[in-house]
Design a protein around this motif. Sequence first.
Motif, short mmCIF file in Angstrom:
data_model
loop_
_atom_site.label_atom_id
_atom_site.label_comp_id
_atom_site.label_asym_id
_atom_site.label_seq_id
_atom_site.Cartn_x
_atom_site.Cartn_y
_atom_site.Cartn_z
N UNK A 58 0.78 -1.07 0.02
CA UNK A 58 -0.08 0.04 0.14
C UNK A 58 0.96 1.25 -0.06
N UNK A 59 0.35 2.25 -0.83
CA UNK A 59 1.08 3.46 -0.73
C UNK A 59 -0.18 4.68 -0.35
N UNK A 60 0.16 5.26 0.76
CA UNK A 60 -0.58 6.36 1.11
C UNK A 60 -0.02 7.88 0.79
N UNK A 61 -0.61 8.57 -0.34
CA UNK A 61 -0.34 9.73 -0.70
C UNK A 61 -1.00 10.63 0.44
N UNK A 62 -0.18 11.52 0.86
CA UNK A 62 -0.92 12.42 1.83
C UNK A 62 -1.15 11.63 3.28
N UNK A 63 -0.15 10.95 3.66
CA UNK A 63 -0.37 10.20 4.65
C UNK A 63 -0.58 10.89 6.22
N UNK A 64 -0.03 12.03 6.25
CA UNK A 64 -0.29 12.83 7.44
C UNK A 64 0.72 11.96 8.53
N UNK A 65 0.18 12.07 9.57
CA UNK A 65 0.94 11.29 10.88
C UNK A 65 0.83 9.88 10.93
N UNK A 66 0.40 9.15 9.88
CA UNK A 66 0.26 7.96 9.78
C UNK A 66 -0.89 6.96 10.26
N UNK A 67 -2.15 7.54 10.44
CA UNK A 67 -3.22 6.94 11.03
C UNK A 67 -3.76 6.04 10.09
N UNK A 68 -3.78 6.22 8.80
CA UNK A 68 -4.30 4.91 8.06
C UNK A 68 -3.57 3.97 8.21
N UNK A 69 -2.00 3.83 8.42
CA UNK A 69 -1.49 2.64 8.58
C UNK A 69 -1.78 2.00 9.63
N UNK A 82 4.10 2.08 2.55
CA UNK A 82 4.75 3.47 2.22
C UNK A 82 3.80 4.74 2.61
N UNK A 83 4.23 5.76 3.11
CA UNK A 83 3.37 6.93 3.52
C UNK A 83 4.43 8.00 2.71
N UNK A 84 3.51 8.64 2.07
CA UNK A 84 4.05 10.10 1.59
C UNK A 84 3.40 11.15 1.92
N UNK A 85 4.16 12.21 2.42
CA UNK A 85 3.58 13.53 2.67
C UNK A 85 4.32 14.82 2.28
N UNK A 86 3.71 16.02 2.06
CA UNK A 86 4.53 16.97 1.38
C UNK A 86 5.08 17.97 2.59
N UNK A 104 7.25 -0.71 6.71
CA UNK A 104 6.43 0.37 6.99
C UNK A 104 7.48 1.49 6.98
N UNK A 105 7.32 2.36 5.90
CA UNK A 105 8.50 3.30 5.55
C UNK A 105 7.71 4.75 5.44
N UNK A 106 8.34 5.99 5.33
CA UNK A 106 7.98 7.04 5.41
C UNK A 106 8.77 8.10 4.43
N UNK A 107 7.94 8.83 3.74
CA UNK A 107 8.85 9.72 2.89
C UNK A 107 8.28 11.20 2.58
N UNK A 108 8.91 12.24 2.40
CA UNK A 108 8.59 13.46 2.24
C UNK A 108 8.33 13.67 0.62
N UNK A 109 7.14 13.98 0.07
CA UNK A 109 7.20 14.25 -1.38
C UNK A 109 5.83 14.27 -1.71
N UNK A 110 5.58 14.78 -3.12
CA UNK A 110 4.43 14.74 -3.63
C UNK A 110 4.28 13.76 -4.67
N UNK A 111 5.29 13.16 -5.03
CA UNK A 111 5.19 12.34 -6.40
C UNK A 111 5.95 11.12 -6.06
N UNK A 112 5.29 9.91 -5.77
CA UNK A 112 6.10 8.82 -5.22
C UNK A 112 7.03 8.38 -6.39
N UNK A 113 8.24 7.60 -5.97
CA UNK A 113 9.05 7.10 -7.10
C UNK A 113 8.81 5.46 -6.95
N UNK A 114 8.16 4.98 -5.91
CA UNK A 114 7.78 3.49 -5.85
C UNK A 114 6.45 3.20 -6.61
N UNK A 115 6.24 1.94 -7.03
CA UNK A 115 4.99 1.50 -7.33
C UNK A 115 4.43 0.34 -6.56
N UNK A 116 3.42 0.57 -6.07
CA UNK A 116 2.93 -0.59 -5.09
C UNK A 116 1.55 -1.35 -5.60
#
Length: 215
Positions: A58-69, A82-86, A104-116
């Motif tokens: 699962x990739x969560x774009x705009x994951x915030x503080x990770x509550x969906x995880x 993987x959670x991404x947030x700007x 369980x990984x976290x990234x800063x960004x608007x456009x993921x480089x991974x494909x899930x």
Amino acid sequence: MSTGPDPSIVRDVAAYYSSKLALHGPTPQGVDWNGKPSHELRHQQFLRLLDGAPDASILDLGCGYGDFMRFLRTAGHRGPFIGYDIAPNMISEATRLHGESADCQWRVGAEPTETMDFAVASGIFNVKGEVPSETWARYVRETIDILARAGRRGFAFNVLSLSSDPERRSETLYYADAAEMLSYCLHRFGRSVALLQDYGLYEFTVVVRHVAASR
């Protein structure tokens, strides 16, 4: 060809949510939701996308503080996440609360480089601020394309609905026409699209499956 989201919009949205987290901490209000019950209800809609695949990535774009995880793990999901947030402070808080590991990984960004396997986005299309609606709608479409690329088997997102009462709407929020969004996704991504607007909130969730990936 899309060049990605407008950097000025990304910057302003990141600043907005950073201020909410600073004010309210890691709570639903800290990601600009009203409270926990509606926050959980939004999470639940995305389970339709997973459709009984607890090992899917699962990739969560705009994951915030990770509550969906957290919600996913409680629901029995055990696949990579993987959670991404700007907003960098959101990612810092997600890491503090949930830690990091191979699954369980976290990234800063608007456009993921991974494909899930699946990609989701909750609440990231709502707060347009002073951005003109046409400009924001283009930003929404560009971000939906990012989600479509990030989720090899499918993706889902939610957005505030024009079906809400006019007197309850805010000029700084973005409301989409559910029928137009459904038509757009059917035309762009194929026939396997579901629109959910029966869960009691002033919004709808769109679930898209990539047909070729499911064969």
